[in-house]
Design an enzyme around this catalytic site. Structure first.
Site, PDB file in Angstrom:
ATOM      1  N   ASP A   1       0.935  -1.492   0.024  1.00 19.55           N
ATOM      2  CA  ASP A   1       0.093   0.344  -0.122  1.00 19.55           C
ATOM      3  C   ASP A   1       0.979   0.969   0.063  1.00 19.55           C
ATOM      4  O   ASP A   1       1.818   1.246  -0.017  1.00 19.55           O
ATOM      5  CB  ASP A   1      -0.876  -0.381   1.521  1.00 19.55           C
ATOM      6  CG  ASP A   1      -2.448   1.158   1.288  1.00 19.55           C
ATOM      7  OD1 ASP A   1      -2.505   1.468   0.426  1.00 19.55           O
ATOM      8  OD2 ASP A   1      -2.318   1.008   2.501  1.00 19.55           O
TER       9      ASP A   1
ATOM     10  N   GLU B   1       2.563   4.542  -4.564  1.00 16.90           N
ATOM     11  CA  GLU B   1       2.196   5.478  -5.879  1.00 16.90           C
ATOM     12  C   GLU B   1       3.911   6.356  -5.994  1.00 16.90           C
ATOM     13  O   GLU B   1       4.552   6.354  -6.929  1.00 16.90           O
ATOM     14  CB  GLU B   1       1.528   6.999  -5.284  1.00 16.90           C
ATOM     15  CG  GLU B   1       0.236   5.574  -5.611  1.00 16.90           C
ATOM     16  CD  GLU B   1      -0.455   4.913  -4.298  1.00 16.90           C
ATOM     17  OE1 GLU B   1      -1.736   4.336  -4.551  1.00 16.90           O
ATOM     18  OE2 GLU B   1       0.166   5.262  -3.504  1.00 16.90           O
TER      19      GLU B   1
ATOM     20  N   ASP C   1      -9.318   3.410  -2.739  1.00 14.70           N
ATOM     21  CA  ASP C   1      -9.906   4.134  -1.242  1.00 14.70           C
ATOM     22  C   ASP C   1     -11.572   4.601  -1.941  1.00 14.70           C
ATOM     23  O   ASP C   1     -11.658   5.492  -1.842  1.00 14.70           O
ATOM     24  CB  ASP C   1      -9.342   4.952  -0.785  1.00 14.70           C
ATOM     25  CG  ASP C   1      -8.004   4.671   0.335  1.00 14.70           C
ATOM     26  OD1 ASP C   1      -8.188   3.489  -0.143  1.00 14.70           O
ATOM     27  OD2 ASP C   1      -6.924   5.598   0.508  1.00 14.70           O
TER      28      ASP C   1
END
Length: 803
Positions: free
Chosen positions: A392, A395, A467
């Site tokens: 997670d 990015e 999300d």
């Protein structure tokens, strides 16, 4: 007309060229170029203003083939030809035109500014074809048809994104165009921020551009879109067959703690008879959010907790964030600092950004020693019995959403700044985690779930869509995201059931989980301080609906696992947008029907909002059986269909063969040894494979599998159950065969006449009328009087003649 710096710079006239075994290379007035033929349906185009090319080292794993083309030179152009593509190269301005052997234009550059540069930005402008449609492009919001829209590839932590927001977490710069019965694909292999414009704001061009780097793209053309996706998957790598447990139901929350609550959660699933395979541990399992730790207060003995969960059939997946806390008492930070494994500024100072633990350093996953170190650190978790990893914030995400562009990456020794490397950071973290898991447990297939990635990430990880929000619009948008990922070479993906952000209503959760039962990745997840998302959290009625659809998922496991095996061979999605099968049927792109898809090829899923009790559905050409009642409906038309909360509209294509088993509590649970084969009356010859292996190891690559093909000749009433191949012993000893829509009542099995018995079939259990009053009425649906027979299932071929 006088030119100035505002005008684009173009390649100019062809100066020289030379043939190579794989294509052609040379120079124009302003650029160098190379064209390679990877296969008869795949060309690579490279053009650069620099002296050498700067390729992406990560996405493509295939090499160009030699001598699969022919070459001609004519007065005005060069021509490279294969059996499927004719590429014409203008000598005057280096514009490219792709045609099929019949002379139809597939795609063509604008003749004046097809390839050009504005400063460092490189672009390729293609002429819009009449009524051209565009699909794919990976994790992109919006409609199925991308025409008239612009999209950006720049991996972004986008909390609670809107259903039309762009960009999101993951970049796959691959799309397909369709017009005049032709289809093609383009993969723009440039890791910088890229823009794709499909006729937005103009009626002349579709184009793609990158802020820097080369024009480096692959062009695909074949008879079918499926062949294009397979060619793209051959290029960027096919996904590995996942462990079977990863296809079961998975439960997550930000966060489950302490350990007794995790155990209570697992035991509740078992006590309530709701199948489940996986429990996730989010960031609260860590000590002060530091990766490679367990919080000693909340998890004093994680090994014992994990061991207990395994005893009752659960696997454990833990979250991994890339941020390494800057802490002189924290071993991972000290190791990364001393070994120079972190991202840094040009002057050598370690870059620091703020995330959950506070100020953090970030591993440079484009550096091979970093990947090796990360693999070693995973031993902390694998020694405890952790089964998989959830990457997670990769990015990479930081508070403030900004990393200075001058931050430096190794980029496999070639060097690169943040602008060049951001889009592949999550991909390389997923790769490092997958390779690390293989190093720690070489006998097992890895499981990695990633939020961020780039083209080729399917080789290393499954993807979830980040999300999302608890509302009907997000539920449907998630379906389009998953279908688009499937069109873009990522077959193993899913969304957070119930929505991550906000409080899910009971009606929404019931609808969402019924749809998600037909999603490749099947996980419920919600954030802290929100309504819980366990199947029993919304009352008895929703619990019963959720149990029904989760059980149905496990009943369909023979079909689902076989579909994933096939995907590992051809790269095709498990959840297929109707555009993949009916690409030139305009109805499938209509806003009312663009969410519909095929699951495991035969099941048509018609998603519908939670507040609707009747909906309009488009059934494509052919005949369709309502899955839950066997009602047969002619295709090629729109129909209105009842959709109470407990019955999602699901249809079976006529001619299909569905494989099912008895419901189980987790994938390694023992079933009753009976394969249930549901054959739906149709036309012609139809087939369905059954694939089995141990569901865990890579021994299937060495022949440890069982595979057989089941064929139905509908025109002659003959069912053939093929001989089993491979060295794995099937778990099925008998088969019960149901003939939906057939009038025959007798079958000849191994020379013996056998009268079939009529069966009433309920794919879902009946739901009680709960007190207080239920959300809706429950009309129990069954398939009535379906002829069926039972046979022994051995390794030999069997013929069954219907009479």
């Amino acid at each position: 007309m006088q030119k100035n710096e505002a005008y684009p710079k173009v390649p100019g006239k062809l100066k020289n060229y030379s043939l190579t075994p794989t294509g052609i290379s040379g120079q124009t007035e302003n650029s160098i170029f190379q064209i390679q033929v990877y296969a008869d349906n795949t060309f690579r185009i490279q053009v650069s203003l620099k002296k050498t090319f700067q390729p992406n080292p990560y996405s493509v794993v295939a090499a160009a083939n030699e001598h699969v083309f022919t070459f001609e030179e004519q007065d005005e152009f060069l021509l490279l030809k294969t059996t499927k593509i004719y590429l014409s190269i203008s000598k005057e301005n280096f514009s490219l035109t792709f045609k099929n052997p019949s002379g139809q234009v597939i795609s063509e550059d604008d003749p004046n500014y097809g390839i050009h540069w504005l400063g460092t930005e490189v672009s390729n402008y293609k002429k819009l074809q009449e009524w051209e449609k565009f699909i794919g492009l990976g994790e992109k919001t919006g409609g199925l048809n991308r025409y008239g829209q612009t999209y950006t590839h720049w991996n972004t932590d986008h909390f609670a994104y809107g259903t039309g927001d762009d960009p999101l977490y993951l970049s796959i710069p691959f799309f397909m165009g369709l017009h005049h019965g032709l289809s093609y694909g383009i993969f723009f292999d440039n890791t910088h921020k890229t823009t794709f414009n499909f006729g937005a704001g103009n009626n002349r061009y579709a184009y793609y551009s990158a802020e820097d780097g080369d024009l480096d793209y692959y062009f695909f053309h074949d008879q079918n879109i499926t062949d294009i996706i397979t060619a793209y998957s051959y290029l960027t790598g096919k996904p590995e067959l996942p462990q079977k447990w990863a296809l079961g139901y998975q439960q997550c929350r930000y966060s489950y703690y302490p350990d007794k609550d995790v155990i209570r959660l697992a035991q509740t699933f078992r006590d309530k008879g709701i199948p489940a395979d996986v429990i996730y541990l989010d960031i609260h399992h860590m000590e002060k959010y530091k990766v490679f730790t367990f919080d000693g207060n909340n998890f004093p003995d994680p090994s014992s907790m994990i061991s207990y969960l395994k005893k009752i059939g659960f696997k454990v997946v833990v979250i991994l964030d890339p941020g390494i806390k800057v802490d002189e008492d924290y071993t991972p930070y000290l190791e990364g600092k001393s070994k120079k494994l972190f991202l840094k500024y040009p002057d050598g100072e370690i870059y620091q950004g703020q995330v959950w633990p506070g100020w953090c350093a970030f591993p440079d996953f484009t550096l091979a020693p970093t990947r090796d170190w990360w693999a070693e650190k995973l031993k902390f978790y694998t020694d405890l019995g952790v089964d998989g990893f959830w990457t997670d914030m990769n990015e990479p995400a930081t508070w403030g959403q900004t990393i200075p562009n001058l931050v430096q990456f190794d980029f496999e020794g070639m060097g690169g700044n943040h602008k060049k490397t951001r889009n592949v950071y999550g991909f390389q973290m997923a790769r490092s985690t997958s390779e690390g898991q293989q190093k720690q447990r070489p006998e097992s297939r890895p499981f990695v779930l990633t939020r961020s990635g780039f083209a080729g990430v399917q080789r290393h990880a499954a993807v979830w869509t980040g999300d999302n929000v608890s509302n009907d619009e997000h539920m449907l948008a998630g379906i389009r995201l998953v279908n688009s990922l499937g069109l873009s070479g990522v077959p193993f993906s899913g969304y957070d059931i119930g929505g991550f952000v906000g409080n899910c209503s009971l009606e929404l959760f019931a609808r969402w989980i019924s749809i998600a039962a037909f999603c490749p990745f099947f996980r419920a997840h919600t954030m802290i301080n929100s309504h819980a998302s366990e199947p029993w959290s919304f009352g008895e009625e929703v619990e019963a609906i959720a149990r029904n659809y989760i059980r149905l998922r496990y009943k369909l496991m023979p079909l689902i696992y076989t579909a994933f095996y096939q995907s590992s061979q051809n790269g095709l999605p498990v959840a297929k947008s109707l555009a993949l099968v009916y690409p030139f049927d305009d109805k499938v792109y209509h806003g009312a029907f663009e969410n519909q898809y095929l699951f495991c090829d035969s099941l048509l899923i018609a998603p519908v909002e939670s507040y609707k009790t009747i909906t309009k559905i488009y059934l494509p050409e052919g005949d369709w059986y309502h899955f839950f009642s066997d009602k047969k409906t002619r295709g090629g038309q729109e129909v209105f269909w009842d959709c109470p909360l407990d019955y999602l509209p699901v249809f079976v294509a006529a001619g299909s063969i569905l494989l099912m088993q008895a419901a189980i509590q987790y994938v390694d649970d023992m079933h009753d040894g009976r394969l249930k084969i549901h054959v739906y009356k149709g036309k012609g010859l139809q087939s369905q494979d059954l694939y089995e292996d141990d569901g865990k190891s890579r021994q299937y690559l060495n022949g440890k599998f069982s595979k057989r093909t089941i064929r139905m000749d509908h025109d002659h009433g003959v069912l053939t159950i093929g001989a089993a191949t491979g060295e794995f012993t099937s778990s099925f000893k008998k088969a019960k065969i149901y003939f939906h829509g057939f009038s025959e009542q007798v079958a000849i099995v191994r020379g013996q006449e056998q009268k079939m018995q009529a069966n009433n079939i309920a794919f879902l259990d009946e739901i009680s009328e709960f007190d207080p009053l239920p959300v809706g009425e429950h009309a129990f649906q069954i398939c009535k009087s379906v002829p069926a027979l039972t046979i022994d299932l051995d390794n030999q071929e069997q013929l069954i003649q219907l009479r």
